[in-house]
Design a protein around this motif. Structure first.
Motif, mmCIF file in Angstrom:
data_model
loop_
_atom_site.group_PDB
_atom_site.id
_atom_site.type_symbol
_atom_site.label_atom_id
_atom_site.label_comp_id
_atom_site.label_asym_id
_atom_site.label_seq_id
_atom_site.Cartn_x
_atom_site.Cartn_y
_atom_site.Cartn_z
ATOM 1 N N PHE A 109 0.831 -1.207 0.000
ATOM 2 C CA PHE A 109 0.000 0.000 0.000
ATOM 3 C C PHE A 109 0.865 1.257 0.000
ATOM 4 O O PHE A 109 0.639 2.195 -0.772
ATOM 5 N N LEU A 110 1.854 1.269 0.890
ATOM 6 C CA LEU A 110 2.702 2.445 1.051
ATOM 7 C C LEU A 110 3.508 2.731 -0.213
ATOM 8 O O LEU A 110 3.601 3.879 -0.674
ATOM 9 N N VAL A 111 4.092 1.686 -0.782
ATOM 10 C CA VAL A 111 4.892 1.851 -1.998
ATOM 11 C C VAL A 111 4.020 2.305 -3.169
ATOM 12 O O VAL A 111 4.451 3.112 -4.002
ATOM 13 N N THR A 112 2.779 1.805 -3.233
ATOM 14 C CA THR A 112 1.869 2.205 -4.303
ATOM 15 C C THR A 112 1.592 3.708 -4.258
ATOM 16 O O THR A 112 1.580 4.383 -5.294
ATOM 17 N N VAL A 113 1.376 4.234 -3.062
ATOM 18 C CA VAL A 113 1.138 5.676 -2.927
ATOM 19 C C VAL A 113 2.365 6.451 -3.380
ATOM 20 O O VAL A 113 2.264 7.469 -4.085
ATOM 21 N N TRP A 114 3.538 5.992 -2.979
ATOM 22 C CA TRP A 114 4.781 6.662 -3.371
ATOM 23 C C TRP A 114 4.955 6.651 -4.887
ATOM 24 O O TRP A 114 5.305 7.669 -5.488
ATOM 25 N N LEU A 115 4.665 5.517 -5.525
ATOM 26 C CA LEU A 115 4.781 5.420 -6.982
ATOM 27 C C LEU A 115 3.772 6.342 -7.666
ATOM 28 O O LEU A 115 4.049 6.894 -8.733
ATOM 29 N N CYS A 116 2.605 6.525 -7.039
ATOM 30 C CA CYS A 116 1.612 7.440 -7.602
ATOM 31 C C CYS A 116 2.111 8.878 -7.604
ATOM 32 O O CYS A 116 1.809 9.651 -8.532
ATOM 33 N N THR A 117 2.873 9.259 -6.591
ATOM 34 C CA THR A 117 3.417 10.623 -6.568
ATOM 35 C C THR A 117 4.413 10.815 -7.714
ATOM 36 O O THR A 117 4.441 11.886 -8.339
ATOM 37 N N ILE A 118 5.202 9.797 -7.985
ATOM 38 C CA ILE A 118 6.152 9.872 -9.109
ATOM 39 C C ILE A 118 5.394 9.943 -10.429
ATOM 40 O O ILE A 118 5.718 10.742 -11.320
ATOM 41 N N ALA A 119 4.360 9.101 -10.557
ATOM 42 C CA ALA A 119 3.563 9.092 -11.783
ATOM 43 C C ALA A 119 2.863 10.429 -11.979
ATOM 44 O O ALA A 119 2.781 10.940 -13.107
ATOM 45 N N GLY A 120 2.374 11.025 -10.896
ATOM 46 C CA GLY A 120 1.689 12.310 -10.998
ATOM 47 C C GLY A 120 2.608 13.404 -11.505
ATOM 48 O O GLY A 120 2.223 14.221 -12.351
ATOM 49 N N ILE A 139 -6.168 6.794 -7.060
ATOM 50 C CA ILE A 139 -5.442 5.582 -6.667
ATOM 51 C C ILE A 139 -4.592 5.855 -5.429
ATOM 52 O O ILE A 139 -4.558 5.058 -4.479
ATOM 53 N N ALA A 140 -3.886 6.991 -5.423
ATOM 54 C CA ALA A 140 -3.039 7.345 -4.282
ATOM 55 C C ALA A 140 -3.867 7.499 -3.014
ATOM 56 O O ALA A 140 -3.469 7.033 -1.937
ATOM 57 N N LEU A 141 -5.013 8.153 -3.120
ATOM 58 C CA LEU A 141 -5.867 8.347 -1.946
ATOM 59 C C LEU A 141 -6.414 7.017 -1.438
ATOM 60 O O LEU A 141 -6.460 6.786 -0.226
ATOM 61 N N ALA A 142 -6.829 6.145 -2.340
ATOM 62 C CA ALA A 142 -7.386 4.854 -1.937
ATOM 63 C C ALA A 142 -6.364 4.020 -1.184
ATOM 64 O O ALA A 142 -6.635 3.492 -0.090
ATOM 65 N N PHE A 143 -5.174 3.905 -1.746
ATOM 66 C CA PHE A 143 -4.134 3.115 -1.088
ATOM 67 C C PHE A 143 -3.588 3.830 0.140
ATOM 68 O O PHE A 143 -3.138 3.177 1.089
ATOM 69 N N GLY A 144 -3.610 5.160 0.121
ATOM 70 C CA GLY A 144 -3.157 5.899 1.287
ATOM 71 C C GLY A 144 -4.062 5.678 2.485
ATOM 72 O O GLY A 144 -3.589 5.484 3.614
ATOM 73 N N ILE A 145 -5.360 5.704 2.252
ATOM 74 C CA ILE A 145 -6.314 5.449 3.333
ATOM 75 C C ILE A 145 -6.171 4.014 3.844
ATOM 76 O O ILE A 145 -6.186 3.767 5.056
ATOM 77 N N ALA A 146 -6.022 3.074 2.911
ATOM 78 C CA ALA A 146 -5.844 1.680 3.308
ATOM 79 C C ALA A 146 -4.576 1.493 4.137
ATOM 80 O O ALA A 146 -4.562 0.755 5.131
ATOM 81 N N SER A 147 -3.512 2.194 3.753
ATOM 82 C CA SER A 147 -2.256 2.105 4.494
ATOM 83 C C SER A 147 -2.378 2.720 5.878
ATOM 84 O O SER A 147 -1.878 2.164 6.863
ATOM 85 N N ALA A 190 -3.807 18.531 -1.719
ATOM 86 C CA ALA A 190 -3.572 19.585 -2.710
ATOM 87 C C ALA A 190 -3.728 19.042 -4.128
ATOM 88 O O ALA A 190 -4.304 19.710 -5.005
ATOM 89 N N ALA A 191 -3.214 17.828 -4.358
ATOM 90 C CA ALA A 191 -3.353 17.209 -5.679
ATOM 91 C C ALA A 191 -4.817 16.975 -6.014
ATOM 92 O O ALA A 191 -5.254 17.168 -7.155
ATOM 93 N N LEU A 192 -5.597 16.569 -5.018
ATOM 94 C CA LEU A 192 -7.025 16.354 -5.223
ATOM 95 C C LEU A 192 -7.733 17.672 -5.543
ATOM 96 O O LEU A 192 -8.576 17.735 -6.450
ATOM 97 N N VAL A 193 -7.370 18.723 -4.816
ATOM 98 C CA VAL A 193 -7.963 20.043 -5.064
ATOM 99 C C VAL A 193 -7.645 20.509 -6.476
ATOM 100 O O VAL A 193 -8.514 21.010 -7.208
ATOM 101 N N GLY A 194 -6.386 20.327 -6.895
ATOM 102 C CA GLY A 194 -6.002 20.725 -8.244
ATOM 103 C C GLY A 194 -6.773 19.963 -9.304
ATOM 104 O O GLY A 194 -7.201 20.541 -10.317
ATOM 105 N N SER A 195 -6.971 18.663 -9.077
ATOM 106 C CA SER A 195 -7.714 17.844 -10.038
ATOM 107 C C SER A 195 -9.175 18.269 -10.111
ATOM 108 O O SER A 195 -9.759 18.365 -11.194
ATOM 109 N N VAL A 196 -9.770 18.511 -8.944
ATOM 110 C CA VAL A 196 -11.179 18.920 -8.904
ATOM 111 C C VAL A 196 -11.361 20.284 -9.564
ATOM 112 O O VAL A 196 -12.306 20.499 -10.346
ATOM 113 N N LEU A 197 -10.468 21.210 -9.273
ATOM 114 C CA LEU A 197 -10.556 22.531 -9.890
ATOM 115 C C LEU A 197 -10.371 22.436 -11.398
ATOM 116 O O LEU A 197 -11.042 23.139 -12.175
ATOM 117 N N GLY A 198 -9.461 21.562 -11.802
ATOM 118 C CA GLY A 198 -9.236 21.384 -13.230
ATOM 119 C C GLY A 198 -10.480 20.892 -13.940
ATOM 120 O O GLY A 198 -10.830 21.365 -15.031
#
Length: 207
Positions: A109-120, A139-147, A190-198
């Motif tokens: 879970f933790l590594v998945t969130v980290w990889l999502c930041t790189i992908a973003g 994806i990052a939020l889902a795995f982050g909450i699970a972690s 912040a990433a979520l806010v940016g996506s929603v605003l976009g």
């Protein structure tokens, strides 16, 4: 095609907010993200030997009691002599530490969130659409909450005893979060806010 054209944001201010959030989360993973506190018996070898012998008491009788305890005592408590150590770990140390049975999925879970930041971060520079931004953020939020939920039991007594040492029980997230964890949370928000605003600022395509 018109629908996809509407989703194109190139490098707008919304996507820059998304980028800043992902970059902050990435930095959070690089610095100490979690801390763990282990309580290890002062004489770990003696404690393990005593426990093993206790499981085979039918074959061999061993006196587990110290010189200061009565022979009538049934208390086999090693908590009187323990050594407490606190470790600060970033993504690499935390993933290695959590990668143990029976809760190794927390490391995933933790590594998945980290990889999502790189992908973003990469998506900001190689794409013009916010589709990828939204997907990677979710994806990052889902795995982050699970972690955040799953890591707490992995650091508590029941699994610590399974691993061969004893640990204090911790509360979800706040019981083990270090400065890096808070940066990750702020960054993902912040990433979520940016996506929603976009998505909210998409302008209709002119015919």
């Amino acid at each position: 095609m018109q629908y996809l054209d509407k989703l194109k944001k190139e490098r707008s201010i919304d996507r820059k907010i998304f980028l800043a959030g992902m970059a902050l989360a990435f930095i959070g993973f690089m610095i100490p993200t979690v801390y763990v506190k282990d309580e290890i018996p002062a004489d770990k070898e003696q404690a393990v030997t005593a426990t093993t012998s206790y499981d085979n008491y039918e074959h061999e009788e061993i006196d587990f009691l110290s010189d200061n305890e009565s022979d009538d005592s049934d208390d086999l408590d090693f908590d009187d002599e323990v050594e407490t150590k606190t470790y600060l770990k970033n993504i690499f140390g935390a993933a290695s530490y959590l990668n143990r049975a029976p809760t190794a999925y927390n490391a995933t879970f933790l590594v998945t969130v980290w990889l999502c930041t790189i992908a973003g971060i990469a998506l900001f520079f190689i794409t013009k659409s916010i589709i990828g931004d939204i997907i990677v953020t979710l994806i990052a939020l889902a795995f982050g909450i699970a972690s955040a939920i799953g890591t707490a039991p992995a650091l508590s007594d029941e699994f610590g005893a399974y691993a061969g040492y004893y640990e204090e029980a911790v509360t979800p997230f706040f019981g083990y979060a270090s400065i890096g964890s808070y940066l990750v949370v702020i960054g993902l928000i912040a990433a979520l806010v940016g996506s929603v605003l976009g998505a909210a600022h998409i302008q209709p395509t002119k015919k």
